[in-house]
Design a protein around this motif. Structure first.
Motif, PDB file in Angstrom:
ATOM      1  N   GLY A  71      48.311  32.832  75.259  1.00  0.00           N
ATOM      2  CA  GLY A  71      48.316  32.189  73.953  1.00  0.00           C
ATOM      3  C   GLY A  71      49.638  31.544  73.619  1.00  0.00           C
ATOM      4  O   GLY A  71      50.629  31.683  74.348  1.00  0.00           O
ATOM      5  N   PHE A  72      49.641  30.824  72.506  1.00  0.00           N
ATOM      6  CA  PHE A  72      50.832  30.187  71.962  1.00  0.00           C
ATOM      7  C   PHE A  72      51.288  31.033  70.782  1.00  0.00           C
ATOM      8  O   PHE A  72      50.535  31.239  69.834  1.00  0.00           O
ATOM      9  CB  PHE A  72      50.493  28.755  71.511  1.00  0.00           C
ATOM     10  CG  PHE A  72      51.642  28.052  70.868  1.00  0.00           C
ATOM     11  CD1 PHE A  72      52.634  27.484  71.648  1.00  0.00           C
ATOM     12  CD2 PHE A  72      51.728  27.944  69.493  1.00  0.00           C
ATOM     13  CE1 PHE A  72      53.701  26.827  71.049  1.00  0.00           C
ATOM     14  CE2 PHE A  72      52.782  27.287  68.893  1.00  0.00           C
ATOM     15  CZ  PHE A  72      53.773  26.723  69.676  1.00  0.00           C
ATOM     16  N   TYR A  73      52.505  31.546  70.861  1.00  0.00           N
ATOM     17  CA  TYR A  73      53.025  32.464  69.854  1.00  0.00           C
ATOM     18  C   TYR A  73      54.008  31.739  68.949  1.00  0.00           C
ATOM     19  O   TYR A  73      54.833  30.948  69.423  1.00  0.00           O
ATOM     20  CB  TYR A  73      53.712  33.655  70.515  1.00  0.00           C
ATOM     21  CG  TYR A  73      52.761  34.470  71.355  1.00  0.00           C
ATOM     22  CD1 TYR A  73      52.099  35.559  70.831  1.00  0.00           C
ATOM     23  CD2 TYR A  73      52.503  34.124  72.681  1.00  0.00           C
ATOM     24  CE1 TYR A  73      51.214  36.309  71.579  1.00  0.00           C
ATOM     25  CE2 TYR A  73      51.614  34.859  73.449  1.00  0.00           C
ATOM     26  CZ  TYR A  73      50.966  35.950  72.886  1.00  0.00           C
ATOM     27  OH  TYR A  73      50.089  36.667  73.653  1.00  0.00           O
ATOM     28  N   LEU A  74      53.931  32.032  67.662  1.00  0.00           N
ATOM     29  CA  LEU A  74      54.813  31.427  66.683  1.00  0.00           C
ATOM     30  C   LEU A  74      55.455  32.544  65.865  1.00  0.00           C
ATOM     31  O   LEU A  74      54.765  33.398  65.313  1.00  0.00           O
ATOM     32  CB  LEU A  74      54.008  30.506  65.754  1.00  0.00           C
ATOM     33  CG  LEU A  74      54.788  29.806  64.655  1.00  0.00           C
ATOM     34  CD1 LEU A  74      55.866  28.905  65.256  1.00  0.00           C
ATOM     35  CD2 LEU A  74      53.842  29.015  63.781  1.00  0.00           C
ATOM     36  N   LEU A  75      56.776  32.519  65.821  1.00  0.00           N
ATOM     37  CA  LEU A  75      57.545  33.501  65.052  1.00  0.00           C
ATOM     38  C   LEU A  75      58.292  32.741  63.968  1.00  0.00           C
ATOM     39  O   LEU A  75      59.085  31.847  64.259  1.00  0.00           O
ATOM     40  CB  LEU A  75      58.528  34.224  65.991  1.00  0.00           C
ATOM     41  CG  LEU A  75      59.313  35.381  65.400  1.00  0.00           C
ATOM     42  CD1 LEU A  75      58.375  36.494  64.915  1.00  0.00           C
ATOM     43  CD2 LEU A  75      60.299  35.919  66.411  1.00  0.00           C
ATOM     44  N   THR A  76      57.986  33.067  62.720  1.00  0.00           N
ATOM     45  CA  THR A  76      58.604  32.359  61.609  1.00  0.00           C
ATOM     46  C   THR A  76      59.347  33.337  60.718  1.00  0.00           C
ATOM     47  O   THR A  76      58.910  34.464  60.489  1.00  0.00           O
ATOM     48  CB  THR A  76      57.553  31.598  60.772  1.00  0.00           C
ATOM     49  OG1 THR A  76      56.508  32.495  60.399  1.00  0.00           O
ATOM     50  CG2 THR A  76      56.979  30.437  61.548  1.00  0.00           C
ATOM     51  N   ARG A  77      60.484  32.876  60.223  1.00  0.00           N
ATOM     52  CA  ARG A  77      61.324  33.685  59.338  1.00  0.00           C
ATOM     53  C   ARG A  77      60.784  33.621  57.932  1.00  0.00           C
ATOM     54  O   ARG A  77      60.509  32.550  57.425  1.00  0.00           O
ATOM     55  CB  ARG A  77      62.756  33.140  59.379  1.00  0.00           C
ATOM     56  CG  ARG A  77      63.720  33.901  58.513  1.00  0.00           C
ATOM     57  CD  ARG A  77      64.196  35.124  59.244  1.00  0.00           C
ATOM     58  NE  ARG A  77      65.301  35.706  58.495  1.00  0.00           N
ATOM     59  CZ  ARG A  77      65.481  36.996  58.389  1.00  0.00           C
ATOM     60  NH1 ARG A  77      64.677  37.818  58.988  1.00  0.00           N
ATOM     61  NH2 ARG A  77      66.484  37.469  57.716  1.00  0.00           N
ATOM     62  N   ARG A  78      60.615  34.763  57.324  1.00  0.00           N
ATOM     63  CA  ARG A  78      60.133  34.864  55.943  1.00  0.00           C
ATOM     64  C   ARG A  78      61.267  35.395  55.075  1.00  0.00           C
ATOM     65  O   ARG A  78      61.714  36.520  55.268  1.00  0.00           O
ATOM     66  CB  ARG A  78      58.925  35.790  55.839  1.00  0.00           C
ATOM     67  CG  ARG A  78      57.746  35.356  56.657  1.00  0.00           C
ATOM     68  CD  ARG A  78      57.086  34.173  56.018  1.00  0.00           C
ATOM     69  NE  ARG A  78      55.915  33.813  56.796  1.00  0.00           N
ATOM     70  CZ  ARG A  78      55.591  32.582  57.096  1.00  0.00           C
ATOM     71  NH1 ARG A  78      56.348  31.598  56.710  1.00  0.00           N
ATOM     72  NH2 ARG A  78      54.521  32.320  57.792  1.00  0.00           N
TER      73      ARG A  78
END
Length: 80
Positions: A71-78
């Motif tokens: 899969g394509f993983y996305l890590l975003t800062r909250r």
């Protein structure tokens, strides 16, 4: 806090949870995407920086991407 999501073959996003740091999120990606036949290794997130868009370093570094086998993983800062 970091939010991890994955987009699989069905092209839909699935939330994988919130993490205190990049390291724990990367470990989760390894757990989900690792091929048991291969030894565990490091994971490298990509940073997308478009020089034509005026974004701060913090904005650019708040979105990290990883393309794995599953899969394509996305890590975003909250920011809280």
């Amino acid at each position: 806090m970091w939010q991890l999501s994955v987009r699989g073959e069905n092209r839909e996003w699935t939330e994988l949870g919130a993490f205190e740091g990049i390291g724990p999120a990367a470990l989760r990606v390894l757990e989900l995407d690792r091929d048991p036949a291969r030894p565990a290794g490091s994971i490298f997130f990509r940073v997308y920086a478009d020089p034509l868009m005026s974004k701060t370093d913090a904005e650019i570094l708040s979105r990290l991407e990883y393309q794995g086998d599953k899969g394509f993983y996305l890590l975003t800062r909250r920011v809280q």
